[in-house]
Scaffold this motif. Structure first.
Motif, PDB file in Angstrom:
ATOM      1  N   TRP A 333       0.819  -1.214   0.000  1.00 24.55           N
ATOM      2  CA  TRP A 333       0.000   0.000   0.000  1.00 24.55           C
ATOM      3  C   TRP A 333       0.855   1.268   0.000  1.00 24.55           C
ATOM      4  O   TRP A 333       0.412   2.310  -0.489  1.00 24.55           O
ATOM      5  CB  TRP A 333      -0.953  -0.015   1.194  1.00 24.55           C
ATOM      6  N   GLU A 337      -0.741   3.349  -2.971  1.00 29.26           N
ATOM      7  CA  GLU A 337      -1.513   4.529  -2.610  1.00 29.26           C
ATOM      8  C   GLU A 337      -0.874   5.846  -3.033  1.00 29.26           C
ATOM      9  O   GLU A 337      -1.315   6.921  -2.618  1.00 29.26           O
ATOM     10  CB  GLU A 337      -1.783   4.535  -1.106  1.00 29.26           C
ATOM     11  N   SER A 447      -5.174  -8.087  -2.284  1.00 25.73           N
ATOM     12  CA  SER A 447      -6.145  -7.483  -1.364  1.00 25.73           C
ATOM     13  C   SER A 447      -7.351  -8.379  -1.048  1.00 25.73           C
ATOM     14  O   SER A 447      -7.619  -8.655   0.126  1.00 25.73           O
ATOM     15  CB  SER A 447      -6.602  -6.125  -1.891  1.00 25.73           C
ATOM     16  N   THR A 474      -2.631  -1.539   6.520  1.00 25.75           N
ATOM     17  CA  THR A 474      -2.968  -0.603   5.450  1.00 25.75           C
ATOM     18  C   THR A 474      -2.722   0.829   5.900  1.00 25.75           C
ATOM     19  O   THR A 474      -2.273   1.668   5.122  1.00 25.75           O
ATOM     20  CB  THR A 474      -4.436  -0.782   5.033  1.00 25.75           C
ATOM     21  N   ASN A 478      -0.329   3.471   4.100  1.00 22.32           N
ATOM     22  CA  ASN A 478      -0.767   4.788   3.639  1.00 22.32           C
ATOM     23  C   ASN A 478       0.098   5.906   4.200  1.00 22.32           C
ATOM     24  O   ASN A 478       0.362   6.892   3.519  1.00 22.32           O
ATOM     25  CB  ASN A 478      -2.234   5.005   4.018  1.00 22.32           C
TER      26      ASN A 478
END
Length: 541
Positions: A333, A337, A447, A474, A478
Motif C-alpha cells: 500500500w 496509494e 487485497s 494498510t 498509507n
C-alpha cells in the motif's frame, strides 16, 4: 437476563450466495463512492484551494489516509465488546456523511488567491477529515467482517464472496472520481464543494440501503440476525416449517459477550511499551506525531492480541500468519496509494490529458484502477477456481508475493516512460494507464485474498479486531505512501534524498517503488511455504 426473539427469513439459493452479501455489496459500494470521490479531490483541493505545497500536501494526505485505517482498531474493539457490527456501521456511516458535508462547507468558503491558513475554511476542512477518520474506523472493519459471517464455517464460497464484495468496492471507486471529479475538478477551485457534496450524498445512500434491508437479509445460515450487540448475539435453534413454502423461523436465546483473557498487568505493561515506542518513533521522525502513532501501533497492537491468555497454540500460529503477511502489506500500500498523492501530481502536471479538444481532469485517472478491477476480478475468480480443480491453485501467501512483484513491474513501466524526459515535457497517458493495469494485477492477487485469509484464520471472538489489525497494516502503508510522496521532485526546490540517494528526477522517484516492491516480493517468495504450512493450506506445486 435472557431474552427471546423470533427472526423470519428466506433461505438463500442452494448453489448461490446469501442475499445479505448483496446488501453489504451495495452498502460498501456507496461508502467507497464517498471515500474515493473525496480522495480524488483531496490533494488537488489542498494544493489549489488551500495553497499547500507538495510536501505539506503529501504529509496531510498520508496522515489522513493512514488514520482512516488506524481507527478501525478502536471500531473493531468497540463492535466486538459493546456495539455490535450493525450499530457500528450506522454510527460510522453517519459520521462520514457529516464529514463530507463539513468539507463541502470548507470549500464553499474559498476566496480566490487567499491562503486559508487560520480561517474557518481550514478548520472546517480538518473537522471534516476528523469525522471521516473516526467514521471509517467504526464502519470499515465491521462491514468487512460481516461478509464471512454470512456463511457456515468452512464454506468454500467465502473466497468468491470476498471477490464479489471487492467488486462492489471498486464499482464505487470507479464511479466516484468521474462524478466527483466532473463536479469538482474544474479550472475553478470554488467548484470543489460540489464534488464533496456528491460524496456526502453517496454516503447517505449507502447507510440508507443497509438500514432498509439488514433485518431481512443480513442473517446467518439459520436465519438469525448478524452483527447484533454482543450481549444479544444468539445461537439459533431452527424450527422446521409446516409447509415447504413457509419461512424458516429461528428462536434464539441471549449469550454473554466474549470474555477477554488479557490481565490488567499485561495491559499496563503493553501501555508502557507503547508509550516508549511512540516517543522513540516520534523523535526519530522529527515530531511527526501522527506517523509515530501509526507505526508504533503497528508494532505494539499485535502484542496486545497475543497477550490474551485464552488463545490456544493453534490459534496463535494462525494469528502469526496474519501479522507476518500484514508486514508485507505495508510495502504494497505504500507504493499503491501514490494514486491519490504523487501520481495525482504527475497526472495534473506532466501527463498529456488532451483527447481532441477536450482536456481530461487529472482526477479521472483514479477511476482507472477500479475499472480494471471490475473487468478483471471475475477472470481472476475463474482462474483461481480452475487452478483449484486441478490442484494447482497457489497458496494465499504465494498469491500475495506475485501481487507485490506485479506492483513493482507497474512502476518499472512508468519509470521507463519518464526516463530522460524533461520536467516541462508532458508524456502520453499510456504510461500512467499501463502502470495502473499492472497495479491492479497485483491488487487482485493480494487485497481480496488477504481479506478472505483474515476471515478464515481469525478466532471468532477476535474477528473484527483482527480485521482491524489488517487495516492497521494498510494504515502504516498509507502513512508510508505520504512520506514517500513527499520525495516527489518539485521544480524550484532542492532535490530530496532517500536512504542517501538523490531523487533528482521522476525516473529516480519511481525506481524507489520498484526497489521496495520487488524486494518485499522476493522475501515473501522465500518464506511462503512455511506460512502455508502454518495455515494448514496445501503448498503450491
Amino acid at each position: 437476563m435472557q431474552a427471546t426473539s423470533t427472526v423470519t427469513t428466506r433461505p438463500a439459493a442452494a448453489n448461490g450466495h446469501p442475499k445479505g452479501l448483496y446488501v453489504l455489496f451495495m452498502t460498501e459500494m456507496w461508502e467507497r463512492f464517498s471515500f474515493y470521490g473525496m480522495r480524488a479531490l483531496l490533494s488537488l483541493y489542498m494544493g489549489k484551494a488551500l495553497l499547500f505545497d507538495k510536501a505539506l500536501t503529501s504529509r496531510f494526505y498520508g496522515n489522513y489516509t493512514s488514520l482512516v485505517y488506524l481507527t478501525p482498531l478502536l471500531g473493531g474493539y468497540l463492535a466486538d465488546r459493546y456495539l455490535g457490527n450493525r450499530r457500528s456501521i450506522l454510527i460510522g456511516g453517519l459520521l462520514m456523511a457529516l464529514g463530507q458535508f463539513c468539507l463541502f462547507g470548507s470549500a464553499s468558503l474559498y476566496v480566490p488567491g487567499q491562503p486559508a491558513a487560520g480561517a474557518a475554511q481550514t478548520w472546517l476542512f480538518f473537522l471534516g477529515l476528523g469525522l471521516l477518520i473516526f467514521g471509517n474506523g467504526s464502519f470499515k472493519p465491521n462491514i468487512s467482517s460481516m461478509v464471512g459471517t454470512l456463511y457456515p464455517a468452512g464454506d468454500k464460497r467465502i473466497d468468491t464472496a470476498y471477490t464479489i464484495f471487492y467488486m462492489g468496492i471498486n464499482i464505487g471507486a470507479f464511479l466516484a472520481p468521474l462524478v466527483c471529479g466532473y463536479l469538482g475538478d474544474t479550472d475553478n477551485p470554488a467548484d470543489f464543494r460540489w464534488g464533496f457534496l456528491a460524496a456526502g450524498l453517496g454516503m447517505l445512500l449507502g447507510i440508507t440501503t443497509f438500514e432498509l434491508f439488514k433485518h431481512r437479509y443480513v442473517v446467518d445460515a439459520a436465519g438469525a440476525p448478524l452483527g447484533a450487540r454482543p450481549e444479544r448475539q444468539v445461537a439459533a435453534a431452527p424450527v422446521v416449517p409446516l409447509t415447504p413454502d413457509a419461512p424458516v423461523r429461528s428462536e434464539t436465546l441471549a449469550a454473554p459477550a466474549p470474555a477477554t483473557g488479557i490481565t490488567a498487568g499485561r495491559l499496563l505493561a503493553l501501555a508502557a511499551l507503547f508509550a516508549a515506542v511512540y516517543a522513540a518513533i516520534a523523535w526519530y521522525m522529527g515530531g511527526d506525531w501522527f506517523g509515530a502513532l501509526v507505526f508504533s501501533a503497528m508494532l505494539v497492537v499485535p502484542l496486545v492480541v497475543l497477550a490474551d491468555a485464552s488463545l490456544t497454540p493453534r490459534e496463535k500460529e494462525k494469528i502469526y500468519v496474519i501479522f507476518i503477511l500484514s508486514f508485507f502489506v505495508i510495502f504494497f500500500w505504500g507504493a499503491y496509494e501514490q494514486a491519490g498523492a504523487s501520481l495525482t501530481f504527475f497526472a495534473d502536471e506532466q501527463t498529456d490529458r488532451q483527447l481532441g479538444s477536450y482536456t481530461m481532469p487529472a482526477s479521472y485517472f483514479q477511476s482507472a484502477p477500479a475499472l480494471f478491477v471490475i473487468t478483471l476480478a471475475p477472470l481472476f475468480a475463474v482462474l483461481w477456481t480452475a487452478l483449484g480443480r486441478r490442484g494447482l491453485e497457489p497458496s494465499s501467501p504465494l498469491k500475495m508475493a506475485f501481487g507485490l512483484l506485479l506492483l513493482g513491474l507497474g512502476y518499472l513501466i512508468i519509470a521507463f516512460g519518464v526516463h530522460g524526459v524533461a520536467p516541462t515535457t508532458k508524456v502520453s497517458m499510456f504510461w500512467l494507464v499501463a502502470m495502473y493495469l499492472f497495479h491492479v494485477f497485483g491488487e487482485l492477487c493480494l487485497s481480496p485474498i488477504g481479506l478472505a485469509l483474515v476471515n478464515k484464520l481469525s478466532p471468532a471472538r477476535f474477528a473484527s479486531l483482527l480485521m482491524a489489525v489488517w487495516f492497521l497494516a494498510t494504515a502504516a502503508g498509507n502513512k508510508l505512501a505520504g512520506v514517500l510522496s513527499g520525495l516527489y521532485p518539485e521544480r524550484g526546490k532542492p532535490a530530496p534524498y532517500f536512504l542517501g540517494f538523490e531523487i533528482s528526477s521522476l525516473y529516480a522517484f519511481f525506481l524507489i517503488f520498484v526497489a521496495l516492491s520487488v524486494a518485499a516480493s522476493l522475501l515473501l517468495f522465500l518464506i511462503q511455504r512455511r506460512l502455508t504450512r502454518m495455515m494448514n493450506e496445501p503448498a503450491a506445486a
